[in-house]
Design an enzyme around this catalytic site. Structure first.
Site, PDB file in Angstrom:
ATOM      1  CB  CYS A 142      -0.936   0.059   1.189  1.00  0.00           C
ATOM      2  SG  CYS A 142      -2.014  -1.360   1.384  1.00  0.00           S
ATOM      3  NE  ARG A 163       5.794   2.032   0.067  1.00  0.00           N
ATOM      4  CZ  ARG A 163       5.739   1.872   1.383  1.00  0.00           C
ATOM      5  NH1 ARG A 163       4.796   1.137   1.918  1.00  0.00           N
ATOM      6  NH2 ARG A 163       6.632   2.431   2.163  1.00  0.00           N
ATOM      7  CD1 TRP A 203      -0.782  -6.170  -2.712  1.00  0.00           C
ATOM      8  CD2 TRP A 203      -1.253  -6.808  -0.624  1.00  0.00           C
ATOM      9  NE1 TRP A 203      -0.462  -7.506  -2.601  1.00  0.00           N
ATOM     10  CE2 TRP A 203      -0.745  -7.929  -1.329  1.00  0.00           C
ATOM     11  CE3 TRP A 203      -1.616  -6.980   0.714  1.00  0.00           C
ATOM     12  CZ2 TRP A 203      -0.585  -9.178  -0.747  1.00  0.00           C
ATOM     13  CZ3 TRP A 203      -1.465  -8.236   1.297  1.00  0.00           C
ATOM     14  CH2 TRP A 203      -0.959  -9.290   0.564  1.00  0.00           C
ATOM     15  CG  ASN A 211      -0.307   2.229   3.754  1.00  0.00           C
ATOM     16  OD1 ASN A 211      -1.244   2.244   2.961  1.00  0.00           O
ATOM     17  ND2 ASN A 211       0.862   2.770   3.491  1.00  0.00           N
ATOM     18  N   GLY A 212      -1.970  -0.928   6.606  1.00  0.00           N
ATOM     19  CA  GLY A 212      -1.907  -1.768   7.796  1.00  0.00           C
ATOM     20  C   GLY A 212      -3.174  -2.564   7.997  1.00  0.00           C
ATOM     21  CD  GLU A 233      16.201 -15.302  -4.064  1.00  0.00           C
ATOM     22  OE1 GLU A 233      16.070 -14.278  -4.759  1.00  0.00           O
ATOM     23  OE2 GLU A 233      15.451 -15.560  -3.094  1.00  0.00           O
ATOM     24  CE  LYS A 281      14.428 -12.607  -6.682  1.00  0.00           C
ATOM     25  NZ  LYS A 281      13.738 -12.954  -5.433  1.00  0.00           N
ATOM     26  CD  GLU A 328       9.599 -13.332  -5.361  1.00  0.00           C
ATOM     27  OE1 GLU A 328       9.401 -12.739  -4.292  1.00  0.00           O
ATOM     28  OE2 GLU A 328      10.661 -13.225  -6.001  1.00  0.00           O
ATOM     29  CG  HIS A 333      16.056 -38.552   2.182  1.00  0.00           C
ATOM     30  ND1 HIS A 333      16.166 -39.740   2.861  1.00  0.00           N
ATOM     31  CD2 HIS A 333      17.316 -38.100   2.004  1.00  0.00           C
ATOM     32  CE1 HIS A 333      17.430 -39.993   3.110  1.00  0.00           C
ATOM     33  NE2 HIS A 333      18.157 -39.011   2.590  1.00  0.00           N
ATOM     34  CE  LYS A 343      11.841  -4.161  -3.822  1.00  0.00           C
ATOM     35  NZ  LYS A 343      12.623  -5.291  -4.350  1.00  0.00           N
TER      36      LYS A 343
END
Length: 606
Positions: free
Chosen positions: A2, A27, A74, A98-99, A478, A482, A485, A501, A601
């Site tokens: 947001c 963001r 968001w 925001n929040g 990672e 990526k 995402e 395993h 972000k």
């Protein structure tokens, strides 16, 4: 996540707010809106989707006023829709938020019992309804805002705008960041300094629990107890926040290619001039540390995974890696000998900040590794270490990740020296290896055309596995993150030895397996795991140096050559091919690379 912008200006604010919101697009958001006061009346415009939709709406249906608030949302409570978009309004007050308001259900029930009819599914509407009730009962706008703040539980950054008040804003923060900008006969509020550049370079950051009453002539800030508080006005040069794509199609591509430069900047800051030793940051002393806790979220968490290998092998220091969102709820016992290192690109990650405060409350010492030196996490740390990556706009972290690794590697060298476990000759060798990374990274990036060709095939897959051993295992995690995402392909990272395993059951001719394997002491074991994949018709992409590719032989489906390097720095170098594979796969799939769906972000809510 947001974004908030508010302006008491001398000119029409809607275009200025829209431009400021564009600087917060990184963001992540799903809707946006603006409210202004013109001729004493509140007006609003809201739209779902990207800011271009709001921009088009403002062309068709302009909104006037020299006082206004704006927001990119968001979704948390309530799906993305115009009805749920901010600003929210009830009667004489409009709010951007925001929040998350944790007690909104109880407050909503209370208000509904009094006959208040809610129009949205959001927690934010509770704020405006509470404030409007106070106004209706005769409270002044400032008193109504304060009464509302006193009822709220949770994390928030808020800005109130009132009908009939063209020279008043009330802003508040608890948990989520908020900055005040000072102009010439103007005043600004933003989620961060980037939102306010280039409107002003004079910034003050509200501290936890602060609220501010703003007019064009005066900004009055009050602390959590309601007492007047002075917050330092800092000069933040506009160029610190300048970010353009240049010749690149996406910010992510630009930021991947900036890595040789920004890593060199970090090395110049944290290594001696001759690049033969690490510079111990002031206030950092590992000699008295008996327990090291590394805390982060997402990509930064994987940087901590790599750093665990470095600290334990070089400094013989026990390390715990913690997911910030889980850490404090375990209530782990800590003591004065605990050092917490908190890693966050934005320095505002809500879970990481909450974990930091838990460690602080347990008597631990705090070091942060951040990209924003003025962030809340930086300000609340005993020592804040900038990674010097510069603005990172793409949601998928790239250059911030490798700069985090660089700073953590240098801290491991410092720890080894201070604890007497790393000989001077070994420190010189490893520091020299770090000094070679910018050049090696530049060479690795020249493989991009070949990587793009490989990515064309990967873009047709539905599932992809990444494998690595030792410090390359976190790189496998990672690389998978990526890819997930930005391409939306299901991907998982595994330690190579764990394949048999369970995960080996997934292997068939339709599942590409990306093996990250520089020539090191574990290479032979990694090749053995790779052979297990190929024996089951798995399609192996082997990423290694020339020596490793030769030793592995002709079996892999595809190979990708990286420059030979010291194993110490391999995790930094091998981030580049993992990033480019994800990037080009996403490009071939046609996804929104810089702003992937559902992601933000800066995650400033739990």
């Amino acid at each position: 996540m947001c974004g908030i912008v508010a302006i008491l200006g001398r000119h029409e604010v809607a275009p200025l707010i829209l431009e400021a919101l564009k600087r917060l697009e990184y963001r992540g958001y799903d809707s946006a809106g603006i409210a202004t006061v013109h001729e004493g009346r509140l007006g609003r415009r809201r739209a779902v989707g990207k800011l271009i939709a709001l921009s088009d709406l403002l062309v068709r249906d302009p909104i006037r006023g020299k006082a206004g608030i704006g927001h990119t949302r968001w979704a948390t409570h309530g799906q993305p829709s115009e009805r749920n978009a901010h600003p929210h309004q009830a009667g004489r007050v409009a709010v951007v938020h925001n929040g998350i308001i944790e007690n909104f259900r109880a407050l909503r029930t209370e208000l509904e019992a009094e006959g208040v009819v809610f129009e949205t599914e959001t927690d934010t509407e509770t704020i405006v309804q509470l404030c409007n009730r106070a106004l209706a009962a005769g409270a002044t706008p400032v008193a109504a805002a304060r009464a509302t703040l006193a009822r709220l539980q949770g994390a928030f950054a808020l800005c109130f705008l009132f009908d009939g008040e063209a020279d008043l804003l009330v802003a508040a923060r608890r948990g989520s960041p908020l900055a005040v900008g000072y102009g010439d006969g103007e005043v600004f509020v933003g989620s961060d300094a980037l939102a306010l550049a280039p409107l002003t370079s004079r910034i003050a950051y509200l501290e936890e629990g602060d609220h501010a009453v703003l007019t064009r002539a005066e900004v009055a800030i009050f602390d959590a107890e309601g007492r007047p508080a002075a917050r330092e006005i800092q000069h933040v040069p506009v160029e610190n926040f300048y970010a353009e794509k240049g010749p690149y199609k996406h910010f992510m591509a630009k930021e991947v290619h900036e890595q040789p430069t920004v890593i060199a900047d970090a090395l110049g800051h944290y290594l001696t001039v001759d690049r033969k030793a690490a510079v111990a940051p002031a206030g950092v002393d590992f000699a008295a540390v008996d327990r090291l806790v590394l805390v982060a979220c997402g990509t930064a968490h994987y940087a901590c995974h790599v750093a665990k290998y470095w600290f334990e092998s070089l400094a013989r220091l026990p390390v715990e890696i913690e997911i910030a969102s889980e850490f404090r709820y375990r209530e782990p016992p800590l003591g004065a000998g605990t050092l917490g290192i908190f890693v966050s690109q934005s320095g505002e990650t809500a879970d990481t900040l909450a974990a930091l405060r838990y460690v602080r409350g347990q008597g631990g010492r705090i070091v942060s590794v951040v990209n924003v030196e003025t962030s809340t996490i930086a300000r609340e740390s005993d020592v804040a270490l900038p990674i010097l990556a510069g603005p990172e706009i793409g949601v998928a972290s790239t250059k911030a990740f490798t700069c985090q690794l660089t700073v953590l590697a240098i801290l491991a060298l410092v720890a080894g020296r201070q604890r007497g476990t790393l000989a001077a000759a070994d420190e010189e060798r490893l520091a020299t290896a770090l000094g070679s990374v910018p050049g090696l990274m530049a060479r690795a990036l020249t493989a991009e055309p070949e990587i793009a060709e490989i990515a064309k095939d990967l873009s047709r897959a539905q599932d992809i596995l990444f494998l690595g051993r030792g410090s390359m295992y976190p790189l496998a995690l990672e690389g998978a993150l990526k890819l997930k995402e930005i391409s939306y392909i299901h991907a998982e990272g595994y330690a190579s030895g764990e394949l048999k395993h369970g995960p080996i059951a997934l292997i068939d001719e339709d599942v590409p397996v990306i093996v990250l394997a520089p020539s090191d002491g574990l290479f032979d074991k990694t090749v053995s795991n790779m052979q297990e994949v190929m024996a089951r018709d798995g399609k192996v992409l082997l990423v290694s140096d020339a020596g490793g590719l030769e030793e592995a032989g002709p079996g892999p489906w595809r190979t990708l050559a990286m420059p030979a390097c010291d194993p110490f720095v391999a995790p930094i170098l091998y981030a580049a091919p993992a990033q480019l594979l994800a990037y080009h796969t996403a490009v071939f799939k046609g996804t929104d690379v810089d702003q992937p769906r559902n992601l933000a972000k800066s995650v400033t809510v739990e």
